[in-house]
Scaffold this motif. Structure first.
Motif, mmCIF file in Angstrom:
data_model
loop_
_atom_site.group_PDB
_atom_site.id
_atom_site.type_symbol
_atom_site.label_atom_id
_atom_site.label_comp_id
_atom_site.label_asym_id
_atom_site.label_seq_id
_atom_site.Cartn_x
_atom_site.Cartn_y
_atom_site.Cartn_z
ATOM 1 N N GLY A 82 0.810 -1.210 0.000
ATOM 2 C CA GLY A 82 0.000 0.000 0.000
ATOM 3 C C GLY A 82 0.844 1.261 0.000
ATOM 4 N N GLY A 83 0.141 2.398 -0.004
ATOM 5 C CA GLY A 83 0.805 3.684 -0.014
ATOM 6 C C GLY A 83 1.121 4.182 1.388
ATOM 7 N N ALA A 84 1.835 5.306 1.441
ATOM 8 C CA ALA A 84 2.301 5.846 2.717
ATOM 9 C C ALA A 84 1.231 6.617 3.469
ATOM 10 C CB ALA A 84 3.502 6.760 2.476
ATOM 11 N N PHE A 85 0.191 7.103 2.772
ATOM 12 C CA PHE A 85 -0.708 8.088 3.362
ATOM 13 C C PHE A 85 -1.974 7.499 3.976
ATOM 14 C CE2 PHE A 85 2.007 10.318 0.479
ATOM 15 C CZ PHE A 85 2.219 11.564 1.074
ATOM 16 N N ASP A 86 -2.462 6.415 3.413
ATOM 17 C CA ASP A 86 -3.730 5.827 3.853
ATOM 18 C C ASP A 86 -3.596 5.320 5.282
ATOM 19 O OD1 ASP A 86 -6.019 4.379 4.330
ATOM 20 O OD2 ASP A 86 -5.904 3.166 2.526
ATOM 21 N N THR A 373 -3.656 12.604 -7.588
ATOM 22 C CA THR A 373 -3.852 11.576 -8.616
ATOM 23 C C THR A 373 -5.091 10.730 -8.371
ATOM 24 O OG1 THR A 373 -2.534 9.918 -7.450
ATOM 25 C CG2 THR A 373 -1.345 11.423 -8.907
ATOM 26 N N GLY A 374 -5.582 10.730 -7.146
ATOM 27 C CA GLY A 374 -6.690 9.852 -6.791
ATOM 28 C C GLY A 374 -6.259 8.429 -6.520
ATOM 29 N N VAL A 375 -4.983 8.118 -6.706
ATOM 30 C CA VAL A 375 -4.473 6.756 -6.508
ATOM 31 C C VAL A 375 -4.395 6.449 -5.018
ATOM 32 C CG1 VAL A 375 -2.500 5.223 -6.813
ATOM 33 C CG2 VAL A 375 -3.184 6.768 -8.663
ATOM 34 N N SER A 376 -4.851 5.263 -4.635
ATOM 35 C CA SER A 376 -4.781 4.828 -3.243
ATOM 36 C C SER A 376 -4.560 3.319 -3.224
ATOM 37 C CB SER A 376 -6.062 5.182 -2.497
ATOM 38 O OG SER A 376 -5.950 4.901 -1.126
ATOM 39 N N HIS A 377 -4.141 2.803 -2.055
ATOM 40 C CA HIS A 377 -3.797 1.381 -1.924
ATOM 41 C C HIS A 377 -2.715 1.014 -2.936
ATOM 42 C CE1 HIS A 377 -7.616 -0.122 0.376
ATOM 43 N NE2 HIS A 377 -6.948 0.819 1.011
ATOM 44 N N SER A 378 -1.760 1.913 -3.118
ATOM 45 C CA SER A 378 -0.683 1.728 -4.091
ATOM 46 C C SER A 378 0.501 2.581 -3.661
ATOM 47 C CB SER A 378 -1.157 2.162 -5.477
ATOM 48 O OG SER A 378 -0.063 2.455 -6.334
ATOM 49 N N PRO A 379 1.726 2.160 -4.003
ATOM 50 C CA PRO A 379 2.884 3.006 -3.696
ATOM 51 C C PRO A 379 2.808 4.383 -4.337
ATOM 52 C CG PRO A 379 3.599 0.790 -4.276
ATOM 53 C CD PRO A 379 2.134 0.864 -4.575
#
Length: 405
Positions: A82-86, A373-379
């Motif tokens: 996952g990403g750093a922010f969620d 970007t709206g991208v989540s659950h991703s690096p």
């Protein structure tokens, strides 16, 4: 400690060098490191630290037993890669907002709490928001004890191995009774704020959503010697169902995703005997969600029958629409809109959160920070530094406005 220094300190924990994403799964070493970080932040500020019966962490300014507390926070665990922010953005921002209140010399008359809810993403045991579900009673002790990871390790055994007493888990009404309002800050998992040009928004509701398991059962056989006409290949029915889910979602203006699959015997030269796929579907209202899931299941059964394959469909989890407390939502919009040139946007979300689980027991609200970007659950998940700081200041404004009333 500033937002930037806290962020930099937490950033390497649980990060995969291969993918650049995070693998902070419940009751693992990375999770323990995140928990240690939380405790250090609490103690460095002279806050009262607590670990509750369900593994959730709390840090208190003031006496929580006084009740009517204003609580903020989120979670530190992640989905696979996952990403750093969620999740972490909400926890780091909570400590930074408290620092900002102290810098302002804000007068606070209600207790303030910061929480890190355990196992929000459900990456290890397959059920989201385990910590808040247990605390609120939405997940029973019996159900929790049946949760297992991919290696067959049960939740109680994992907790015990991490040094937590699994016999203590269960509803915690006394702790929930302390809370007068819960506000969760979260990076937006979409582009609504980016499209509107706003750094901060207020949540209106969480879409109804759920997870369904589709078990396609066929017949294992040799991939090189079995005639196509003689096969009972469950992969075919599954593949056609994935496409059907996309069509149903497009027609309904909803979302439907097969993002996880398990295959047996999982051999390159073997026709599968079992293909198990998990459907995640979400929609703005219950009727639309029902339409999508019913349509996917209907198509799956037709495709399975066409290939001589059996099908079982099991609903593994479901969360109805969550309308955040209207009075609290409106108060957040009023606090943040005071002196602003434009109204604070109020928007719905298709993602589940601990705030949604708690909403049936305490007044809850959410703040969103713009995701370009709206991208989540991703690096690739991201938020601009200026927007993160705007989120900290907005959260500080909200906590000050709520905690002095």
């Amino acid at each position: 400690m500033s937002f930037h220094s806290m962020w930099a300190e937490l950033l390497p924990v649980g990060r995969s060098s291969a993918s650049g994403g995070y693998r902070r799964f419940a009751w693992t070493g990375a999770d323990a490191d995140c928990r240690a970080w939380f405790r250090e932040q609490a103690e460095a500020r002279g806050l009262t630290y607590e670990l509750d019966r369900n593994g959730n962490q709390w840090a208190w300014l003031g006496d929580p037993a006084a009740g009517n507390a204003v609580v903020t926070g989120s979670h530190l665990d992640s989905v696979p890669d996952g990403g750093a922010f969620d999740g972490p953005l909400g926890v780091v921002s909570a400590f930074a907002a408290l620092d900002e209140l102290r810098r302002r010399g804000a007068r606070i008359t209600r207790p303030l709490g910061i929480v890190n809810f355990g196992d929000e993403e459900g990456a290890r045991f397959g059920l989201a928001c385990v910590g808040s579900r247990l605390t609120s009673g939405a997940l029973t002790v019996e159900q929790a004890h049946r949760l297992t990871d991919a290696d067959g390790v049960t939740l109680p055994r994992a907790m015990e191995a991490a040094g937590h007493d699994p016999d203590a888990i269960g509803p915690d009404p006394e702790r929930l009774g302390r809370i007068g309002a819960f506000v969760e800050l979260h990076v937006e998992q979409g582009r609504a704020l980016d499209l509107s040009g706003d750094p901060i928004g207020v949540a209106s509701a969480i879409w109804p959503h759920g997870r369904w398991r589709f078990d396609f059962r066929g017949e294992a056989n040799h991939a090189g010697t079995t005639r196509l006409a003689d096969r009972r290949d469950p992969m075919l029915g599954y593949a056609e169902t994935v496409l059907a889910a996309r069509r149903e979602a497009e027609l309904a203006g909803a979302v439907a995703t097969f993002g996880k699959i398990s295959v047996e015997p999982n051999g390159v030269n073997a026709i599968p005997s079992l293909v198990r796929g998990w459907l995640d579907s979400r929609a703005a209202d219950q009727a639309t969600l029902d339409t999508v899931v019913t349509g996917v299941e209907r198509a799956a059964r037709a495709h399975a029958a066409a290939h001589g394959v059996d099908l079982d469909v099991v609903r593994e989890s479901f969360t109805p629409v969550v309308e955040f407390d209207h009075a609290l939502r409106d108060e957040l919009a009023r606090i943040l809109g005071s002196g602003a040139e434009a109204e604070i946007p109020v928007l719905g979300t298709g993602a589940g959160h601990d705030a949604g689980i708690l909403s049936g027991r305490v007044p809850t609200a959410m703040l969103f920070v713009r995701n370009p970007t709206g991208v989540s659950h991703s690096p690739a998940e991201s938020a601009a530094e200026d927007d993160c700081v705007a989120g900290v200041n907005a959260l500080a404004d909200v906590l000050e406005g709520l905690a002095r009333t």
